[in-house]
Design an enzyme around this catalytic site. Structure first.
Site, PDB file in Angstrom:
ATOM      1  N   ASP A 132      46.622  70.985  22.186  1.00  0.00           N
ATOM      2  CA  ASP A 132      46.173  71.990  21.218  1.00  0.00           C
ATOM      3  C   ASP A 132      45.906  71.426  19.822  1.00  0.00           C
ATOM      4  O   ASP A 132      45.695  72.186  18.885  1.00  0.00           O
ATOM      5  CB  ASP A 132      47.245  73.091  21.095  1.00  0.00           C
ATOM      6  CG  ASP A 132      47.283  73.982  22.314  1.00  0.00           C
ATOM      7  OD1 ASP A 132      46.389  74.832  22.439  1.00  0.00           O
ATOM      8  OD2 ASP A 132      48.188  73.805  23.151  1.00  0.00           O
TER       9      ASP A 132
ATOM     10  N   GLU B 141      44.925  74.061  11.795  1.00  0.00           N
ATOM     11  CA  GLU B 141      45.375  75.059  10.798  1.00  0.00           C
ATOM     12  C   GLU B 141      46.859  75.396  10.942  1.00  0.00           C
ATOM     13  O   GLU B 141      47.544  75.664   9.957  1.00  0.00           O
ATOM     14  CB  GLU B 141      44.572  76.352  10.979  1.00  0.00           C
ATOM     15  CG  GLU B 141      45.095  77.510  10.148  1.00  0.00           C
ATOM     16  CD  GLU B 141      44.344  78.807  10.369  1.00  0.00           C
ATOM     17  OE1 GLU B 141      44.250  79.275  11.520  1.00  0.00           O
ATOM     18  OE2 GLU B 141      43.858  79.351   9.391  1.00  0.00           O
ATOM     19  N   ASP B 142      47.326  75.385  12.196  1.00  0.00           N
ATOM     20  CA  ASP B 142      48.699  75.835  12.423  1.00  0.00           C
ATOM     21  C   ASP B 142      49.751  74.867  11.889  1.00  0.00           C
ATOM     22  O   ASP B 142      50.919  75.229  11.775  1.00  0.00           O
ATOM     23  CB  ASP B 142      48.909  76.061  13.936  1.00  0.00           C
ATOM     24  CG  ASP B 142      48.084  77.246  14.420  1.00  0.00           C
ATOM     25  OD1 ASP B 142      48.030  78.255  13.693  1.00  0.00           O
ATOM     26  OD2 ASP B 142      47.487  77.146  15.501  1.00  0.00           O
TER      27      ASP B 142
ATOM     28  N   ARG C 210      53.743  72.144  20.640  1.00  0.00           N
ATOM     29  CA  ARG C 210      52.862  71.800  19.520  1.00  0.00           C
ATOM     30  C   ARG C 210      53.609  71.152  18.350  1.00  0.00           C
ATOM     31  O   ARG C 210      52.981  70.733  17.366  1.00  0.00           O
ATOM     32  CB  ARG C 210      52.116  73.061  19.045  1.00  0.00           C
ATOM     33  CG  ARG C 210      51.246  73.693  20.146  1.00  0.00           C
ATOM     34  CD  ARG C 210      50.217  74.650  19.577  1.00  0.00           C
ATOM     35  NE  ARG C 210      49.395  73.977  18.581  1.00  0.00           N
ATOM     36  CZ  ARG C 210      48.587  74.597  17.732  1.00  0.00           C
ATOM     37  NH1 ARG C 210      48.489  75.906  17.772  1.00  0.00           N
ATOM     38  NH2 ARG C 210      47.881  73.925  16.850  1.00  0.00           N
TER      39      ARG C 210
ATOM     40  N   HIS D  62      48.355  85.594  16.333  1.00  0.00           N
ATOM     41  CA  HIS D  62      48.498  85.249  14.912  1.00  0.00           C
ATOM     42  C   HIS D  62      47.878  86.349  14.060  1.00  0.00           C
ATOM     43  O   HIS D  62      46.918  86.996  14.486  1.00  0.00           O
ATOM     44  CB  HIS D  62      47.728  83.951  14.585  1.00  0.00           C
ATOM     45  CG  HIS D  62      48.313  82.715  15.176  1.00  0.00           C
ATOM     46  ND1 HIS D  62      47.573  81.803  15.895  1.00  0.00           N
ATOM     47  CD2 HIS D  62      49.568  82.203  15.112  1.00  0.00           C
ATOM     48  CE1 HIS D  62      48.343  80.797  16.280  1.00  0.00           C
ATOM     49  NE2 HIS D  62      49.560  81.016  15.814  1.00  0.00           N
TER      50      HIS D  62
ATOM     51  N   CYS E  83      41.105  78.325  12.682  1.00  0.00           N
ATOM     52  CA  CYS E  83      42.128  77.462  13.331  1.00  0.00           C
ATOM     53  C   CYS E  83      41.807  75.977  13.287  1.00  0.00           C
ATOM     54  O   CYS E  83      42.705  75.150  13.379  1.00  0.00           O
ATOM     55  CB  CYS E  83      42.278  77.811  14.809  1.00  0.00           C
ATOM     56  SG  CYS E  83      42.107  79.510  15.209  1.00  0.00           S
TER      57      CYS E  83
HETATM   58  C1  CIR Z   1      47.959  78.087  20.720  1.00  0.00           C
HETATM   59  O1  CIR Z   1      48.270  78.938  21.571  1.00  0.00           O
HETATM   60  O2  CIR Z   1      48.775  77.681  19.883  1.00  0.00           O
HETATM   61  C2  CIR Z   1      46.561  77.533  20.739  1.00  0.00           C
HETATM   62  N1  CIR Z   1      46.079  77.466  22.065  1.00  0.00           N
HETATM   63  C3  CIR Z   1      45.661  78.376  19.892  1.00  0.00           C
HETATM   64  C4  CIR Z   1      46.007  78.337  18.436  1.00  0.00           C
HETATM   65  C5  CIR Z   1      45.031  79.049  17.597  1.00  0.00           C
HETATM   66  N2  CIR Z   1      45.332  78.841  16.234  1.00  0.00           N
HETATM   67  C6  CIR Z   1      45.087  79.708  15.265  1.00  0.00           C
HETATM   68  O3  CIR Z   1      44.649  80.818  15.527  1.00  0.00           O
HETATM   69  N3  CIR Z   1      45.394  79.348  14.049  1.00  0.00           N
END
Ligand code: CIR
Length: 252
Positions: free
Chosen positions: A59, A64-65, A84, A160, A247
């Site tokens: 991922d 962004e996360d 992650r 989110h 993201c």
């Molecule tokens: C997740 O589930 O963490 C990733 N597959 C998707 C994250 C998307 N991130 C975001 O919206 N900031």
């Protein structure tokens, strides 16, 4: 403006998603869509810094996360999905020469996708990924920089906060109809899009230009009528992994 992005690993085919992707993720198509995204950022004046992909972290493109940047300071998050959490080291390394970084300690968790900034306020979704300790740590660091952090409870089905809304400018938020209470963002003006286009609520506004997901005409109309220039991008392969436009970058 700098934009940090992260390349897509071959392992992206097994990225997290609430519903198994059908058809499965096409990693080459994902890379082509990602290249169009970074090109659009560059065209809008961003200097793009690319963090290399990490095969151990499917991922990692959803950079962004992993960090919340506010001016001269960044909080390196502790993502809510355990798989992650190892993504953050490379991002911390890339941000270190640019801003002062602070690491979020366990057991706090927070995903950048839960953070929406309007002026000197950051609204933070309390989701399955972001816990109260994560919100408190962010508040602790950013209060010293004149930023107020407001916790926003989210229903369980929303991954989110920014899955259903996005900042357009300091006074306006694009939001999917019915997703959040009207007073969520204080006195900000809400521009509503139809619930059936809720995926398209996640847009990336840079000045008067907005990167938006291709294939959502009602959302484009709302944005254009509000005076924005829309730049539609194909996001099918990000969507298969529950990702969208904000993201895939961190703006510094
Ligand atoms: C997740 O589930 O963490 C990733 N597959 C998707 C994250 C998307 N991130 C975001 O919206 N900031």
């Amino acid at each position: 403006m700098l934009a940090l992005t992260r390349s897509i690993p071959d392992s992206y085919a097994s990225a997290l998603s609430a519903v198994p992707a059908d058809p499965p993720i096409d990693v080459e198509a994902a890379r082509a869509q990602h290249a169009a995204y970074t090109a659009a950022l560059a065209e809008l004046g961003a200097t793009v810094i690319t963090v290399p992909a990490d095969e151990a972290h499917p991922d990692c493109v959803f950079i962004e996360d992993t960090a919340v940047v506010a001016g001269e300071v960044a909080v390196i998050t502790r993502p809510g999905a355990e798989s992650r959490q190892g993504e953050v080291d490379a991002v911390a390394h890339a941000l270190a020469p640019l801003v002062t970084t602070h690491r979020m300690p366990p057991p706090a968790t927070l995903d950048g996708g839960d953070c929406l900034r309007l002026g000197n306020t950051i609204y933070v979704g309390r989701s399955a990924r972001t816990n109260e300790l994560g919100v408190s740590f962010l508040r602790h660091i950013l209060s010293g920089h004149g930023i107020t952090v407001v916790s926003v409870p989210l229903p369980e089905h929303i991954l989110h906060l920014k899955c259903v809304c996005a900042r357009l400018d300091d006074e306006r938020v694009l939001v999917a109809e019915g997703a959040l209470p009207d007073d969520t963002f204080g006195g900000a003006t809400l521009l509503r899009i139809p619930a059936e286009e809720s995926y398209a609520a996640n847009v990336l506004a840079i000045g008067k230009s907005v990167l938006c997901a291709d294939g959502f005409p009602a959302t484009r109309d709302v944005l254009e009528q509000a005076g924005f220039r829309t730049i539609p991008l194909v996001t099918t392969e990000a969507r298969k992994a529950d990702g969208a436009l904000t993201c895939m970058s961190i703006l510094v």
